[in-house]
Design an enzyme around this catalytic site. Structure first.
Site, PDB file in Angstrom:
ATOM      1  N   HIS A  26      95.253  56.652  67.739  1.00 23.81           N
ATOM      2  CA  HIS A  26      93.970  55.931  67.655  1.00 23.81           C
ATOM      3  C   HIS A  26      93.897  55.049  66.414  1.00 23.81           C
ATOM      4  O   HIS A  26      92.822  54.594  66.033  1.00 23.81           O
ATOM      5  CB  HIS A  26      92.805  56.924  67.713  1.00 23.81           C
ATOM      6  CG  HIS A  26      92.713  57.624  69.037  1.00 23.81           C
ATOM      7  ND1 HIS A  26      91.959  58.745  69.249  1.00 23.81           N
ATOM      8  CD2 HIS A  26      93.308  57.353  70.229  1.00 23.81           C
ATOM      9  CE1 HIS A  26      92.088  59.138  70.511  1.00 23.81           C
ATOM     10  NE2 HIS A  26      92.920  58.316  71.122  1.00 23.81           N
ATOM     11  N   GLY A  54      93.236  71.680  66.532  1.00 20.62           N
ATOM     12  CA  GLY A  54      91.927  71.063  66.348  1.00 20.62           C
ATOM     13  C   GLY A  54      91.620  69.889  67.244  1.00 20.62           C
ATOM     14  O   GLY A  54      91.100  68.873  66.792  1.00 20.62           O
TER      15      GLY A  54
END
Ligand SMILES: [Zn+2]
Length: 397
Positions: free
Chosen positions: A134, A210
């Site tokens: 990203h 996570g």
């Protein structure tokens, strides 16, 4: 349970429920037992990869998306975020540093991250070992030649049109520089995604740390491992994930807690965080004057890194405050005569003090300094060495 249907990025931002999905923490005895199993899998692996999401950085003070205080949870509640984390001064977590140690030992073969905070790079993960799917809010790329630059400041957000990506700066080739942040609805960087896919196909073990693995196409990376025969998928996340039914080991705890336990079982120490940079000093005698130029590089020595704010030399009244950090002494210097006192001012995100270097000019030269700064100690350690041949091209002398 989390939905099995994967979300596009733009859907994901609006998908978080106003009441965050409950986080679950397993008893420590269970985590110990699972950490032991994971350590065994890591030891026996041939191609171990890790996939990280926002949950890896929350203990560094950077909010996640779907947690109780996540960005999208607050959005769904119609509440603005009142505090903003400064990713530039965030200290990499125990989980980040554990991954650095695993990389340095050759155990971790590749890292795929959805995080834009740049913490993996700053913690010591080398550029060739990571796909930041990203983007990274400190990395910009030339539209014309593809040259990359890392900055000690955020490179995005300067343009009113957010999808424009132009940062307002230019490459040494004259091309315009674009930020690397992937906005909602935009495709992922092809090269980074392909590298991540190649490593997922080779992987016999993938650890998700996570992440809710719910945003496509990033989640196709752990998915590919889950669907590979004999490859193992391990997921560590506080909330349920879309791949819970497809993984081999599921651990409900914080990334830091798991990685601390796993490193104990592996008998590897987690190294302290050190800010690592490279500084290049270029000296050029010009008739009866003397020119000194400074350039910054990342810890690999492969990418220009703008960490210098100003540079000065004793005997020169002016401080250089912009690239190129170039200073001119109005006198001729004899090699071997006279010490130069140089001062480099940094951005100071980690309260790093001025860097002071005393050196004796020994002729026309290029010198490379390996810089290390441990925020807990508060001092620079600057090792100096002559530049390796071929490195000149990196800093466009
Ligand atoms: Zn260029």
């Amino acid at each position: 349970m989390a939905s099995k249907r994967k979300l596009r990025g733009d859907e994901a931002a609006n998908s978080a429920p106003a009441v965050a999905v409950k986080e679950h923490r397993e008893p420590l005895a269970d985590i110990e037992m699972k950490a032991e199993i994971l350590a065994g899998l890591i030891k026996g692996s041939k191609h171990f990869i890790v996939f990280t999401g926002a949950g890896t950085s929350t203990s560094a003070g950077i909010p996640d998306f779907r947690g109780p205080d996540g960005n999208w949870t607050l959005k769904a509640q119609g509440r603005p975020r009142t505090t903003h984390a400064n990713t530039l001064s965030a200290v990499p977590t125990q989980a980040h540093m554990a991954l650095v140690e695993l990389q340095n030992r050759g155990v971790l073969k590749y890292l795929v991250s959805q995080n834009c905070d740049g913490l993996h790079g700053r913690s010591g993960i080398e550029a060739q070992n990571i796909s930041e799917l990203h983007g990274n809010n400190t990395r910009e790329v030339c539209k014309s030649c593809g040259k990359e630059y890392i900055r000690d400041y955020r490179v995005s957000g300067s343009q009113p049109d957010h999808n424009d990506h132009r940062t307002g700066r230019r490459c040494v080739c004259g091309g315009i520089l674009l930020d690397t942040i992937i906005n909602f609805g935009e495709g992922l960087p092809e090269k980074e995604l392909q590298l991540a896919r190649d490593h997922a196909n080779k992987a016999d073990l993938c650890l998700v740390l996570g992440s809710s693995v719910s945003v496509t196409p990033a989640c196709t990376i752990p998915e590919a491992v889950a669907s590979t025969k004999n490859a193992k998928l391990v997921i560590c996340n506080l909330q349920p994930t879309a791949l819970d039914d497809d993984c081999n080991l599921r651990i409900f705890t914080e990334a830091d807690i798991l990685m601390t336990k796993v490193m104990e079982k592996l008998n590897y120490a987690i190294p302290p965080f050190e800010l690592r940079r490279k500084l290049v000093r270029i000296e050029t005698p010009v008739e009866d004057m003397h020119n000194i130029t400074f350039k910054g590089l990342d810890a690999d020595g492969t990418t220009p890194l703008s960490f210098i704010k100003a540079a000065g030399v004793e005997g020169c009244r002016r401080f250089a405050r912009a690239e190129p950090f170039s200073l001119t002494l109005r006198r001729h210097l004899q090699p071997g005569h006279g010490e130069l006192k140089l001062t480099i001012e940094l951005f100071g995100h980690y309260d790093e003090p001025y860097l002071e270097i005393a050196h004796e000019y020994m002729g026309d030269e290029i010198v490379l300094y390996s810089l290390r700064y441990n925020p807990l100690v508060g001092e620079w350690d600057a090792n100096q060495k002559e530049v390796e041949s071929g490195m000149e091209r990196l800093f466009d002398r």
